[in-house]
Design a protein around this motif. Structure first.
Motif, PDB file in Angstrom:
ATOM      1  N   PHE A  62       0.856  -1.180   0.000  1.00 20.92           N
ATOM      2  CA  PHE A  62       0.000   0.000   0.000  1.00 20.92           C
ATOM      3  C   PHE A  62       0.892   1.230   0.000  1.00 20.92           C
ATOM      4  O   PHE A  62       1.758   1.375   0.868  1.00 20.92           O
ATOM      5  N   VAL A  63       0.668   2.136  -0.949  1.00 19.83           N
ATOM      6  CA  VAL A  63       1.541   3.290  -1.123  1.00 19.83           C
ATOM      7  C   VAL A  63       0.858   4.544  -0.585  1.00 19.83           C
ATOM      8  O   VAL A  63      -0.186   4.970  -1.083  1.00 19.83           O
ATOM      9  N   SER A  75       9.812   4.035  -8.476  1.00 24.64           N
ATOM     10  CA  SER A  75      10.574   3.569  -9.644  1.00 24.64           C
ATOM     11  C   SER A  75      11.961   3.062  -9.261  1.00 24.64           C
ATOM     12  O   SER A  75      12.596   2.342 -10.044  1.00 24.64           O
ATOM     13  N   ARG A  76      12.428   3.405  -8.066  1.00 30.56           N
ATOM     14  CA  ARG A  76      13.737   2.931  -7.611  1.00 30.56           C
ATOM     15  C   ARG A  76      13.671   1.570  -6.927  1.00 30.56           C
ATOM     16  O   ARG A  76      14.690   0.988  -6.574  1.00 30.56           O
ATOM     17  N   LEU A  77      12.459   1.065  -6.712  1.00 30.37           N
ATOM     18  CA  LEU A  77      12.282  -0.217  -6.030  1.00 30.37           C
ATOM     19  C   LEU A  77      12.087  -1.347  -7.037  1.00 30.37           C
ATOM     20  O   LEU A  77      11.700  -1.121  -8.186  1.00 30.37           O
ATOM     21  N   ARG A  78      12.322  -2.573  -6.598  1.00 28.09           N
ATOM     22  CA  ARG A  78      12.151  -3.751  -7.438  1.00 28.09           C
ATOM     23  C   ARG A  78      10.947  -4.538  -6.932  1.00 28.09           C
ATOM     24  O   ARG A  78      10.966  -5.072  -5.818  1.00 28.09           O
ATOM     25  N   PHE A  79       9.909  -4.584  -7.752  1.00 25.13           N
ATOM     26  CA  PHE A  79       8.685  -5.304  -7.411  1.00 25.13           C
ATOM     27  C   PHE A  79       8.643  -6.627  -8.164  1.00 25.13           C
ATOM     28  O   PHE A  79       8.928  -6.668  -9.375  1.00 25.13           O
ATOM     29  N   PRO A  80       8.248  -7.710  -7.508  1.00 22.09           N
ATOM     30  CA  PRO A  80       8.128  -8.984  -8.219  1.00 22.09           C
ATOM     31  C   PRO A  80       6.918  -8.978  -9.144  1.00 22.09           C
ATOM     32  O   PRO A  80       5.946  -8.249  -8.902  1.00 22.09           O
ATOM     33  N   LEU A  97       1.114   4.736 -12.294  1.00 24.12           N
ATOM     34  CA  LEU A  97       1.577   3.848 -11.237  1.00 24.12           C
ATOM     35  C   LEU A  97       2.093   2.541 -11.826  1.00 24.12           C
ATOM     36  O   LEU A  97       3.119   2.023 -11.384  1.00 24.12           O
ATOM     37  N   ALA A  98       1.385   2.022 -12.833  1.00 25.24           N
ATOM     38  CA  ALA A  98       1.784   0.758 -13.446  1.00 25.24           C
ATOM     39  C   ALA A  98       3.184   0.845 -14.043  1.00 25.24           C
ATOM     40  O   ALA A  98       3.963  -0.114 -13.976  1.00 25.24           O
ATOM     41  N   VAL A  99       3.522   1.987 -14.624  1.00 25.07           N
ATOM     42  CA  VAL A  99       4.856   2.176 -15.185  1.00 25.07           C
ATOM     43  C   VAL A  99       5.903   2.162 -14.078  1.00 25.07           C
ATOM     44  O   VAL A  99       6.971   1.556 -14.211  1.00 25.07           O
ATOM     45  N   ALA A 100       5.598   2.815 -12.955  1.00 22.16           N
ATOM     46  CA  ALA A 100       6.569   2.940 -11.864  1.00 22.16           C
ATOM     47  C   ALA A 100       6.824   1.629 -11.143  1.00 22.16           C
ATOM     48  O   ALA A 100       7.947   1.379 -10.685  1.00 22.16           O
ATOM     49  N   PRO A 103       7.058  -4.983 -12.893  1.00 27.98           N
ATOM     50  CA  PRO A 103       5.941  -5.802 -13.402  1.00 27.98           C
ATOM     51  C   PRO A 103       4.874  -6.136 -12.369  1.00 27.98           C
ATOM     52  O   PRO A 103       4.150  -7.130 -12.515  1.00 27.98           O
ATOM     53  N   ALA A 104       4.767  -5.354 -11.283  1.00 37.24           N
ATOM     54  CA  ALA A 104       3.714  -5.575 -10.301  1.00 37.24           C
ATOM     55  C   ALA A 104       2.362  -5.178 -10.887  1.00 37.24           C
ATOM     56  O   ALA A 104       2.286  -4.526 -11.938  1.00 37.24           O
ATOM     57  N   ASP A 105       1.281  -5.561 -10.195  1.00 39.70           N
ATOM     58  CA  ASP A 105      -0.079  -5.199 -10.604  1.00 39.70           C
ATOM     59  C   ASP A 105      -0.499  -3.931  -9.881  1.00 39.70           C
ATOM     60  O   ASP A 105      -0.560  -3.907  -8.637  1.00 39.70           O
TER      61      ASP A 105
END
Length: 251
Positions: A62-63, A75-80, A97-100, A103-105
């Motif tokens: 949750f952001v 954008s600096r984080l790595r999401f699975p 948000l999807a771009v940032a 490949p998370a949902d």
């Protein structure tokens, strides 16, 4: 089930309160260290060392970061791949948000906050996410909207929600200044609005028809409405919401 919260501020605290008594456990980011430490002590939250650690430990993220810098931080984080990420940053679109977070949902929400802490606050959600709908329903009613344009328009209710507290304070103070005990004035206003809100929610038919039954010609309700209309009081709410919508759509 662990929910990670990025941005440990006021909204994070309200979400933590609302999640009490559910199956969800909260992992907090170190941002806002003093608040995070207090929430850990009072509610048993876990505090991660970094924002990346929040992402790594949580099933969903949750952001609640500041909207001005939130996308850049994300954008600096790595999401699975496929990790559910939900943003409550005002004015941030799901597409951005999807771009940032890819490949998370990605999904976006708006909620009042305080009422969610009491499990009474509505949330809007776009696009549909079974993960986030299941979480948000623990905090109050959830309304899934079908398009991003609808979400942007509906999100103005967040500003409306906050403004109603100052409006209620103004009315309560009017009664207090005329001799009512503060506790009585507060209860009268809160109970009246709660009751009327249930009428709007439960009674069929247009709200104007309900209004016409209580605003009889020459009565006290009509006196108040006439004065508000003459001074632009009712129209001011429309103008204010227009300004909020413009701000939300311009990001």
């Amino acid at each position: 089930m662990k929910i990670g919260i990025l941005g440990t501020g006021h909204l994070a605290e309200l979400l933590v309160r609302g999640a009490q008594g559910t199956e969800y456990r909260v992992v907090l980011s170190p941002r806002g260290a003093e608040t995070a430490a207090r929430l850990a002590e009072v509610y048993g939250c876990e505090v991660a060392e970094t924002n990346q650690a929040v992402v790594d430990r949580a099933e969903g993220v949750f952001v609640a970061l500041p909207a001005a810098s939130g996308l850049q931080e994300l954008s600096r984080l790595r999401f699975p791949p496929g990790q559910p990420v939900l943003s409550a940053m005002a004015g941030i679109r799901a597409s951005d948000l999807a771009v940032a977070v890819g490949p998370a949902d990605a999904a976006v929400t708006m909620m009042p906050g305080y009422a969610n802490a009491l499990k009474l606050g509505p949330s809007i959600l776009f696009p549909h996410s079974s993960f986030w709908q299941t979480f948000l329903v623990q905090l109050g009613p959830v309304h899934v909207v079908e398009t991003e344009e609808t979400f942007v328009a509906a999100a103005a209710f967040g500003g409306f929600s906050g403004a109603t507290f100052l409006w209620m304070e103004t009315i309560i103070n009017w009664f207090v200044n005329r001799g009512l005990p503060a506790a009585l004035a507060r209860s009268l206003i809160a109970e009246t609005l709660r009751g009327n809100a249930e009428v709007v929610r439960r009674e069929p038919g247009p709200i104007r028809a309900i209004s016409q039954t209580v605003a009889t010609p020459g009565g006290i309700t009509q006196t108040l409405l006439d004065t508000l209309d003459e001074t632009g009081g009712l129209q001011a709410w429309t103008s204010g919401l227009d300004a909020v919508a413009q701000r939300l759509s311009s990001r």
